[in-house]
Design an enzyme around this catalytic site. Structure first.
Site, short mmCIF file in Angstrom:
data_model
loop_
_atom_site.label_atom_id
_atom_site.label_comp_id
_atom_site.label_asym_id
_atom_site.label_seq_id
_atom_site.Cartn_x
_atom_site.Cartn_y
_atom_site.Cartn_z
N CYS A 109 20.58 54.44 17.40
CA CYS A 109 19.60 53.66 18.69
C CYS A 109 20.03 54.00 20.09
CB CYS A 109 18.83 53.57 17.94
SG CYS A 109 18.75 53.42 16.48
N HIS A 243 15.17 49.81 24.36
CA HIS A 243 15.05 50.59 22.64
C HIS A 243 13.21 50.19 21.95
CE1 HIS A 243 15.63 52.47 19.05
NE2 HIS A 243 16.16 51.08 18.35
N ASN A 273 9.66 53.62 15.86
CA ASN A 273 11.16 53.82 15.97
C ASN A 273 11.26 54.61 16.10
OD1 ASN A 273 13.66 52.98 16.60
ND2 ASN A 273 13.65 51.03 15.33
#
Ligand code: ACO
Length: 319
Positions: A109, A243, A273
């Site tokens: 990520c 994020h 996500n």
């Protein structure tokens, strides 16, 4: 010398799956998912990640006013490419054209922040003038859809930027702590007759509470660190682009930082996500919504498997 973002783009595949849809195939509910994560729906790549990543890249090139032939590198941050090899970057190049070097960055990520750091080094060293950086994920292909714990958290999509020489990136920090157990996904084993058969599955596994603690601490530490390195105060920050892992992580981090929560941008309700892609998708959507203006100070922050982290301060210059 530093770098600047000359163009942005993003692409979410058309199929959108709501929490209600998931509750028909899993023992879950809209109430559970939305209250714990802020997610209401997510997009899913029905035809692979490559066309989605290529579309985001094409948009960024158009926004910057360049063709792919003017790029010196294509970098793709991803943990979920369509092929183990060729790289997603080469697959995108097959769609967009061009002949420059193309390679993937595997930093989970935090991959977009790692990409910015790599791009800065390539441009400052004189090795590259312009770089197309795409972060794209097909996380739907990594999770076990027979289980409710991880599958409901993720989504697919891609965001992209064109980078070149400029004075926008005021500070950047990336890091890793070499810990696999809280968040990992094994490769499928081969059928080598000399190697014992691999135990376990090849899906994404996560210790949610461990990641929660790590994420909040890492975001607070990294954001304060890049603000100090850039010489800016919390009052000067226009937006934080974090994020998009979980709304509760963002709330917890914002409470520990001297930056008010309304400056933390989020779009997780409609995306889930999207791992490395989340920050550049958020950036492009915020630009399209007219939120981002020349002269603003933006802080980006990400964390992910590895455990990797990254954050930066950007003084936005494009109108
Ligand atoms: N629907 C309904 N119930 C569920 C679901 C679901 N999808 N998933 C788990 N549950 C149940 C569990 O079985 C458990 O039931 P029990 O109490 O009867 O045993 C209960 O809900 C609580 O489970 P926990 O795992 O303890 O749930 P928690 O409150 O910790 O929330 C979550 C899980 C949302 C993942 C949380 O740990 C979290 O926010 N973690 C942060 C990690 C994260 O968001 N990561 C994103 C990806 S990683 C990254 O981007 C780097």
């Amino acid at each position: 010398m530093s770098i600047k973002i000359s163009g942005t783009g993003s692409c979410l595949p058309p199929l959108s799956v709501t929490n209600e849809d998931l509750s028909k195939i899993l023992d879950t509910s809209h109430e559970w998912i939305s209250s714990r994560t802020g997610i209401e729906s997510r997009h899913i790549c029905e035809n692979g990640l490559t066309p989605v990543a290529a579309e985001a890249g094409a948009e960024a090139l158009k926004d910057a006013g360049y063709t792919v032939d003017e790029m010196d590198y294509i970098l793709c941050a991803t943990v979920s490419p369509d092929y183990a090899t060729p790289s997603l970057a080469c697959m995108v190049q097959q769609e967009l054209g061009g002949t420059c070097p193309a390679l993937d960055i595997g930093a989970a990520c935090s991959g977009f922040l790692y990409g910015l750091d790599m791009a800065q080094a390539l441009i400052e060293s004189g090795k590259a003038k312009r770089i197309l950086l795409i972060a794209g994920e097909s996380m739907s292909s990594t999770v076990d859809w027979t289980k409710r714990d991880v599958s409901v958290l993720f989504g697919d999509g891609a965001g992209a930027v064109v980078l070149e020489e400029g004075e926008e990136l005021l500070s950047i920090r990336i890091g890793a702590s070499g810990r696999a157990e809280p968040l990992f996904m094994k490769r499928p084993g081969g059928n080598c007759p000399y190697v014992p058969k691999q135990d376990g599955d090849v899906y994404l596994h996560m210790d949610g509470q461990e990641i929660y603690k790590f994420a909040v601490n890492a975001m607070v530490r990294d954001i304060l660190s890049v603000m100090e390195a850039a010489g800016i105060s919390a009052e000067e920050v226009d937006y934080v682009l974090p994020h998009q892992a979980n709304l509760r992580i963002l709330d917890a981090a914002s409470k520990k930082l001297p930056i008010p929560p309304e400056k933390f941008l989020h779009n997780i309700s409609g995306t889930g996500n999207t791992s490395a892609a989340s920050v550049p998708i958020l950036l492009d959507e915020a630009r399209k919504a007219g939120k981002i203006k020349a002269g603003q100070l933006l802080v980006m922050s990400a964390f992910g498997a590895g455990l990797t982290t990254g954050a930066c301060v950007i003084k936005w210059s494009k109108d």
